[in-house]
Design an enzyme around this catalytic site. Structure first.
Site, PDB file in Angstrom:
ATOM      1  N   GLU A  35      -8.309 -31.659  29.787  1.00 41.21           N
ATOM      2  CA  GLU A  35      -9.318 -30.760  30.332  1.00 41.21           C
ATOM      3  C   GLU A  35     -10.049 -29.980  29.239  1.00 41.21           C
ATOM      4  O   GLU A  35     -11.019 -29.287  29.521  1.00 41.21           O
ATOM      5  CB  GLU A  35      -8.670 -29.781  31.319  1.00 41.21           C
ATOM      6  N   ASP A  74     -10.253 -34.903  42.911  1.00 42.62           N
ATOM      7  CA  ASP A  74      -9.611 -35.584  44.037  1.00 42.62           C
ATOM      8  C   ASP A  74      -9.837 -34.782  45.308  1.00 42.62           C
ATOM      9  O   ASP A  74     -10.369 -33.673  45.255  1.00 42.62           O
ATOM     10  CB  ASP A  74      -8.100 -35.727  43.761  1.00 42.62           C
TER      11      ASP A  74
HETATM   12  N1  ADE Z   1      -5.618 -29.993  40.533  1.00 45.79           N
HETATM   13  C1  ADE Z   1      -6.341 -31.109  40.714  1.00 45.79           C
HETATM   14  N2  ADE Z   1      -6.127 -31.638  41.927  1.00 45.79           N
HETATM   15  C2  ADE Z   1      -5.233 -30.826  42.547  1.00 45.79           C
HETATM   16  C3  ADE Z   1      -4.595 -30.838  43.803  1.00 45.79           C
HETATM   17  N3  ADE Z   1      -4.840 -31.813  44.686  1.00 45.79           N
HETATM   18  N4  ADE Z   1      -3.711 -29.850  44.091  1.00 45.79           N
HETATM   19  C4  ADE Z   1      -3.460 -28.883  43.185  1.00 45.79           C
HETATM   20  N5  ADE Z   1      -4.022 -28.818  41.978  1.00 45.79           N
HETATM   21  C5  ADE Z   1      -4.904 -29.784  41.666  1.00 45.79           C
END
Ligand code: ADE
Length: 235
Positions: free
Chosen positions: A13, A203
């Site tokens: 990141e 996501d």
């Molecule tokens: N960081 C990136 N995706 C995430 C997720 N689904 N839950 C918690 N932190 C995250």
């Protein structure tokens, strides 16, 4: 004198930023490596917090108390919590909530005990400057959108549509979920340090979140962080 602390949870990141630092000096403390230097003429300290609220809180507190930062920027990825927020979009926090905080019935659900706050506000001036930097960067990424609003943080990787739906109904306006931002927000609130949080969506916090996350952090996360922070520092 101003000094900007830049935190990400994972190396992916923040890749490129540390290499871009002028006159870097490395300090290892408490299982973290703090790189002090300057980025496009902004005095900065970059560090990887590792994952979760405690890891992020410790890192933020040490940035202030040991490395003398006057502002903190957190950059990383997050899961979407809103159908309009898509993978590749960027979310800047207006406020943050610790979605796993629940001291009821002593305090209302989500309220950080004794602060009187559930929603911890980020610094408006920093967030607006960051939004400008992100908009400019996103002009080169076709279709990616910038959002500003509520980010939820908890010590859970959310990969369950039912769990996400429950959080969304308890927290109206929730745009994204991650694992550090609201911890940094609490530390900065308590120490009186302005901060901002920017997250690229990796996501949809559902059953495919883990594989989507893994693919995304490798390919996109660092490019976004680098481009946006470069614009931020040059402004
Ligand atoms: N960081 C990136 N995706 C995430 C997720 N689904 N839950 C918690 N932190 C995250």
């Amino acid at each position: 004198n101003k000094r900007l602390g830049i935190i990400s949870a994972l190396a992916e990141e923040q890749e490129g930023l540390i290499q871009a630092m002028q006159h870097p000096e490395r300090h290892v403390h408490g299982m973290r490596e703090y790189t002090v230097g300057s980025l496009w003429n902004v005095e900065a300290v970059a560090v990887l917090s590792r994952i979760g609220k405690v890891a992020a809180a410790m890192t933020a507190a040490l940035l202030v108390e040991r490395f003398g930062v006057t502002h903190i920027l957190f950059t990383g990825v997050a899961g979407s919590a809103d159908a309009n927020v898509r993978v590749g979009d960027v979310v800047i926090a207006e406020s943050l909530v610790q979605h796993d905080m629940d001291a009821a019935p002593l305090f209302p659900r989500f309220e950080v005990p004794l602060t009187g706050l559930a929603h911890l506000p980020s610094d408006l001036a920093m967030s607006s400057r960051l939004a400008g930097a992100a908009s400019t960067f996103l002009e080169g990424e076709n279709g990616a959108t910038l959002h500003r609003g509520l980010i939820g943080s908890g010590d859970q990787f959310i990969n369950d549509g039912m769990r996400l739906a429950a959080l969304k109904s308890a927290l109206p306006g929730l745009l994204a979920v991650e694992m550090e931002g609201a911890a940094v927000a609490q530390v900065c609130f308590e120490l009186g340090i302005p901060f901002a949080v920017i997250r690229t969506i990796s996501d949809n916090a559902n059953e495919t979140a883990a594989t989507d996350f893994m693919a995304f952090v490798k390919t996109v996360a660092s490019r976004y962080a680098f481009g946006i922070i470069e614009n931020y520092c040059r402004n």
